[in-house]
Design an enzyme around this catalytic site. Structure first.
Site, PDB file in Angstrom:
ATOM      1  CB  CYS A  91      -8.299   9.856  11.223  1.00  0.00           C
ATOM      2  SG  CYS A  91      -7.476   8.469  10.434  1.00  0.00           S
TER       3      CYS A  91
HETATM    4  N1  LIG Z   1      -3.274   7.322   8.212  1.00  0.00           N
HETATM    5  C1  LIG Z   1      -3.807   6.973   9.347  1.00  0.00           C
HETATM    6  O1  LIG Z   1      -3.292   7.314  10.395  1.00  0.00           O
HETATM    7  C2  LIG Z   1      -5.067   6.127   9.404  1.00  0.00           C
HETATM    8  C3  LIG Z   1      -5.435   5.584  10.636  1.00  0.00           C
HETATM    9  C4  LIG Z   1      -6.561   4.805  10.715  1.00  0.00           C
HETATM   10  C5  LIG Z   1      -7.343   4.585   9.585  1.00  0.00           C
HETATM   11  N2  LIG Z   1      -6.983   5.149   8.390  1.00  0.00           N
HETATM   12  C6  LIG Z   1      -7.840   4.868   7.228  1.00  0.00           C
HETATM   13  O2  LIG Z   1      -7.156   3.922   6.406  1.00  0.00           O
HETATM   14  C7  LIG Z   1      -7.465   4.156   5.022  1.00  0.00           C
HETATM   15  C8  LIG Z   1      -6.158   4.318   4.251  1.00  0.00           C
HETATM   16  O3  LIG Z   1      -5.492   5.489   4.713  1.00  0.00           O
HETATM   17  P1  LIG Z   1      -3.935   5.704   4.591  1.00  0.00           P
HETATM   18  O4  LIG Z   1      -3.603   6.785   5.560  1.00  0.00           O
HETATM   19  O5  LIG Z   1      -3.210   4.414   4.672  1.00  0.00           O
HETATM   20  O6  LIG Z   1      -3.832   6.284   3.098  1.00  0.00           O
HETATM   21  P2  LIG Z   1      -2.479   6.584   2.285  1.00  0.00           P
HETATM   22  O7  LIG Z   1      -2.803   7.730   1.389  1.00  0.00           O
HETATM   23  O8  LIG Z   1      -1.316   6.685   3.208  1.00  0.00           O
HETATM   24  O9  LIG Z   1      -2.264   5.285   1.410  1.00  0.00           O
HETATM   25  C9  LIG Z   1      -3.190   4.812   0.515  1.00  0.00           C
HETATM   26  C10 LIG Z   1      -2.471   4.111  -0.632  1.00  0.00           C
HETATM   27  O10 LIG Z   1      -3.480   3.523  -1.456  1.00  0.00           O
HETATM   28  C11 LIG Z   1      -3.075   3.665  -2.803  1.00  0.00           C
HETATM   29  N3  LIG Z   1      -4.266   3.554  -3.641  1.00  0.00           N
HETATM   30  C12 LIG Z   1      -5.268   4.444  -3.810  1.00  0.00           C
HETATM   31  N4  LIG Z   1      -6.200   3.954  -4.627  1.00  0.00           N
HETATM   32  C13 LIG Z   1      -5.791   2.717  -5.001  1.00  0.00           C
HETATM   33  C14 LIG Z   1      -6.331   1.719  -5.845  1.00  0.00           C
HETATM   34  N5  LIG Z   1      -7.500   1.879  -6.482  1.00  0.00           N
HETATM   35  N6  LIG Z   1      -5.619   0.564  -5.986  1.00  0.00           N
HETATM   36  C15 LIG Z   1      -4.432   0.393  -5.358  1.00  0.00           C
HETATM   37  N7  LIG Z   1      -3.873   1.320  -4.555  1.00  0.00           N
HETATM   38  C16 LIG Z   1      -4.551   2.459  -4.376  1.00  0.00           C
HETATM   39  C17 LIG Z   1      -2.395   5.019  -2.857  1.00  0.00           C
HETATM   40  O11 LIG Z   1      -1.491   5.102  -3.957  1.00  0.00           O
HETATM   41  C18 LIG Z   1      -1.664   5.047  -1.516  1.00  0.00           C
HETATM   42  O12 LIG Z   1      -0.327   4.591  -1.603  1.00  0.00           O
HETATM   43  C19 LIG Z   1      -8.371   5.372   4.992  1.00  0.00           C
HETATM   44  O13 LIG Z   1      -9.704   4.958   4.971  1.00  0.00           O
HETATM   45  C20 LIG Z   1      -8.074   6.049   6.321  1.00  0.00           C
HETATM   46  O14 LIG Z   1      -9.156   6.801   6.789  1.00  0.00           O
HETATM   47  C21 LIG Z   1      -5.849   5.899   8.270  1.00  0.00           C
END
Ligand SMILES: NC(=O)c1ccc[n+]([C@@H]2O[C@H](COP(=O)([O-])OP(=O)(O)OC[C@H]3O[C@@H](n4cnc5c(N)ncnc54)[C@H](O)[C@@H]3O)[C@@H](O)[C@H]2O)c1
Length: 409
Positions: free
Chosen positions: A258
């Site tokens: 982030c």
């Molecule tokens: N990690 C954090 O602390 C956090 C906090 C707030 C916001 N976010 C935002 O949330 C969003 C997700 O981040 P995250 O940390 O959960 O990511 P992550 O990498 O932990 O998880 C994402 C998941 O999505 C899956 N994926 C990717 N493309 C896909 C598709 N086309 N179809 C189905 N599954 C798919 C991946 O295999 C993975 O398991 C991002 O935009 C991020 O900026 C993350």
């Protein structure tokens, strides 16, 4: 009222929301393109810190939670939540390819109107201009679209999905109100806003605020060090002011999915409107020079590291989580190597990273630099030379901090 919810992406955000929705009694289908994630969750294994295996296996066994890699399951859902990564590409600009691929897949399978909520962080306009047209175009269907930017802080024991207020904006008032009603089933406080763009921009501003303040405190620590004044004591003293001050701490850099990423989404979008943020550009420069600065500070304190065997401890981007995305350990290790050191790394929560396995603490090392001290870190067995760290750690008073100098009397 029980709802059928499909959550696309079962990572830090998606799985956290799945657990929140399950707690409200909803029927949840998690969709993830990673076979390992699908298999792991279906066998009752959580891959996210703070979400237990027993919780996942109970929900899978009860039939309330299903995980699959097939989008067919969304056709049956009433609420669809998107939680896929929104990283930067190799050129350091926003990469919406995963979001675009999800939107296309939804367009192909949805035949009846749904409530579609994106929790993925992106620039204002993403829901209206990128997601909606792609989902709608396939069958000319119009769905209800909302944004609820996720604020989860993995590893935070005080704030989770339930007690962190949640912003919700929609492409219509009906969409927003439907999303508010959904989140109210498992969140204590929901903050409706007038548009999707307000919600998208609020998330970017929250993380840009942190990014800039971290840049400020990193630069301030450099100045204090040059003056021979202990930055940590100055910051603690300043922090005694009960109003109008918020503490930030200098560090070897910034990491995670982030803080280093979201301000760039704002910056790149702003450029399309003919404006740039000088604060973001400057903070980016300062935050990114910290790994090399800390490597130089190591040489001030230790001497030449050419040919020295250095163990870098803690390569996750913060304590008590295994997430190594954008970890400043990477550029720090590169800086050490540039100065001629032979570098190995150890992290009790990270088994492999950057194509290598975690090294043992026990080995022939000349010195160690602890970047992140997880609660379960043990340096017992360490037979190498001095141990350095970034900031003074009261649990390990013998480790020598590199960022805040000790004042010479
Ligand atoms: N990690 C954090 O602390 C956090 C906090 C707030 C916001 N976010 C935002 O949330 C969003 C997700 O981040 P995250 O940390 O959960 O990511 P992550 O990498 O932990 O998880 C994402 C998941 O999505 C899956 N994926 C990717 N493309 C896909 C598709 N086309 N179809 C189905 N599954 C798919 C991946 O295999 C993975 O398991 C991002 O935009 C991020 O900026 C993350």
């Amino acid at each position: 009222m029980q709802m059928r919810v499909a959550i696309i992406g079962q990572g830090y955000v998606g799985l956290t929301i799945a657990v929140g929705a399950l707690s409200a009694g909803h029927q949840v289908t998690g969709i993830d393109k990673s076979a390992a994630v699908v298999a792991g969750l279906n066998s009752g294994k959580s891959h996210i810190e703070g979400i237990s295996d027993s919780l996942i296996s109970e929900e899978i066994e009860s039939g309330n939670f299903q995980v699959t890699n097939s989008y067919v399951a969304v056709a049956d859902a009433e609420v669809i939540v998107i939680a896929v990564p929104t990283p930067l590409d190799a050129n350091g600009i926003p990469d919406l390819s995963l979001l675009v691929s999800v939107a296309r897949s939804l367009g192909e399978v949805l035949e009846t109107p749904k409530l579609i909520i994106s929790e993925s962080t992106s620039y204002p306009g993403t829901l209206r201009e990128v997601i909606k047209p792609l989902v709608d175009q396939a069958i000319g269907q119009t769905h209800l679209y909302a944004i609820s930017p996720e604020r989860v802080d993995p590893g935070n024991k005080n704030f989770g999905v339930k007690n962190t207020p949640r912003i919700v904006g929609g492409l219509s008032d009906i969409a927003r109100d439907a999303a508010v009603a959904f989140y109210k089933t498992f969140c204590d406080e929901v903050v409706p806003v007038s548009s999707a763009e307000v919600a998208e921009a609020a998330k970017l501003f929250e993380n840009t605020f942190r990014f800039i303040n971290i840049g400020l405190v990193n630069e301030f620590a450099e100045i204090m060090s040059a003056m021979g004044i202990p930055a940590d004591e100055v910051l603690k003293a300043a922090g005694s002011k009960p109003y109008g001050f918020m503490p930030f701490h200098p560090n070897v850099g910034i990491g995670g999915h982030c803080i280093p990423v979201d301000p760039i989404y704002l910056q790149e979008r702003a450029k399309e409107f003919g404006i740039t943020s000088k604060y973001i550009a400057l903070s980016e420069e300062i935050n990114h020079r910290m790994p090399k600065y800390v490597a130089k500070r190591l040489m001030d304190e230790y001497g030449d590291i050419k040919g020295k065997r250095v163990l870098v401890v803690g390569v996750a981007y913060k304590a008590d989580i295994s997430d190594t995305r954008e970890s400043p350990a990477q550029p720090f290790i590169e800086s050490l190597k540039e100065f001629g050191a032979e570098v190995s790394w150890h992290d009790p929560l990270v088994s492999s990273w950057d194509g290598q396995s975690s090294s043992s603490i026990v080995g022939a090392y000349d010195l160690a630099v602890v970047l992140v001290a997880h609660s379960n870190l043990s340096m017992s067995g360490w037979k190498g030379g001095p141990i350095f760290t970034t900031n003074f750690n009261p649990k390990y008073p013998d480790w020598k901090p590199l960022i805040s100098v000790q004042q010479k009397s």
